[in-house]
Write an enzyme that holds these catalytic residues in place. Structure first.
Site, PDB file in Angstrom:
ATOM      1  N   ASP A   8      40.681  38.711  97.328  1.00 20.94           N
ATOM      2  CA  ASP A   8      40.648  38.784  95.906  1.00 20.94           C
ATOM      3  C   ASP A   8      40.289  40.407  95.561  1.00 20.94           C
ATOM      4  OD1 ASP A   8      40.698  38.212  93.208  1.00 20.94           O
ATOM      5  OD2 ASP A   8      38.483  37.874  93.324  1.00 20.94           O
ATOM      6  N   ASP A  10      39.213  41.638  91.722  1.00 21.90           N
ATOM      7  CA  ASP A  10      38.103  41.666  91.121  1.00 21.90           C
ATOM      8  C   ASP A  10      37.039  40.927  91.448  1.00 21.90           C
ATOM      9  OD1 ASP A  10      39.414  43.525  89.243  1.00 21.90           O
ATOM     10  OD2 ASP A  10      40.533  41.645  88.297  1.00 21.90           O
TER      11      ASP A  10
HETATM   12 MG   LIG Z   1      37.798  37.396  91.622  1.00 17.61          MG
END
Ligand SMILES: [Mg+2]
Length: 183
Positions: A8, A10
């Site tokens: 992922d 962020d």
């Molecule tokens: Mg995230």
């Protein structure tokens, strides 16, 4: 076939400072460069899968997202890190504007981005892993059939998780030796 780590963005690569899209707002998370070098040296392809509903919400454009992505890839390159590809999903089923308002098989927790990457890079998902900071990341990994889904939760762990491992420091992935068991 290849094996890969699905990251992922962020909250794993950079701090999740609420829909960041400006270069000057990016703060890399401690240990991310060391982790990526470690994974790369172990033979994993490095792939980012990121929901970017900020595009669909009209907070920033796809071009602004791509500008930031290219800058980020350059930062990795300076460290000798080669990211294979950044997959992103700009849609949101409720808050998207215009063409962006729709459900998508590519939006996590759906597995679309992972399955697309599997086809494009000939990835054996049974030998791959995922690192995310939200339960929807973990669910995407499970939905795609990834056997090792790691939840990075720097703060207090709240609620139940289906993750195989919960860490509060990225260095714990190396320190735990968990990848030594992935043949
Ligand atoms: Mg995230």
């Amino acid at each position: 076939m290849n094996r890969a780590v699905f990251l992922d963005r962020d909250g794993v690569i950079n701090y999740d400072d609420h829909y960041v899209y400006k270069i000057e707002d990016i703060r890399f998370i401690e240990g991310i460069f060391e982790l990526l070098i470690y994974l790369q040296n172990k033979g994993y392809l490095l792939i980012i899968i990121t929901n970017q509903a900020g595009i669909g919400r009209g907070y920033y454009t796809e071009q602004e997202f791509k500008t930031l992505t290219n800058w980020m890839l350059g930062k990795f390159k300076q460290q000798g890190i080669h990211l294979q590809k950044v997959y992103y999903c700009p849609y949101h089923p409720n808050c998207g504007i215009g063409q962006y308002k729709r459900d998508s098989f590519y939006r996590k927790p759906n597995p679309g981005m992972i399955l697309l990457a599997k086809r494009e890079w000939d990835i054996d998902l049974s030998k791959s892993l995922l690192i995310g900071d939200k339960e929807t990341d973990i669910e995407a990994g499970i939905n795609a059939g990834i056997p090792l889904n790691i939840l990075f939760r720097p703060g207090v762990m709240d609620g139940h998780t289906k993750a195989d491992l919960v860490i509060n420091d990225l260095n714990q992935i190396i320190a735990s030796g968990i990848l030594e068991y992935q043949k």
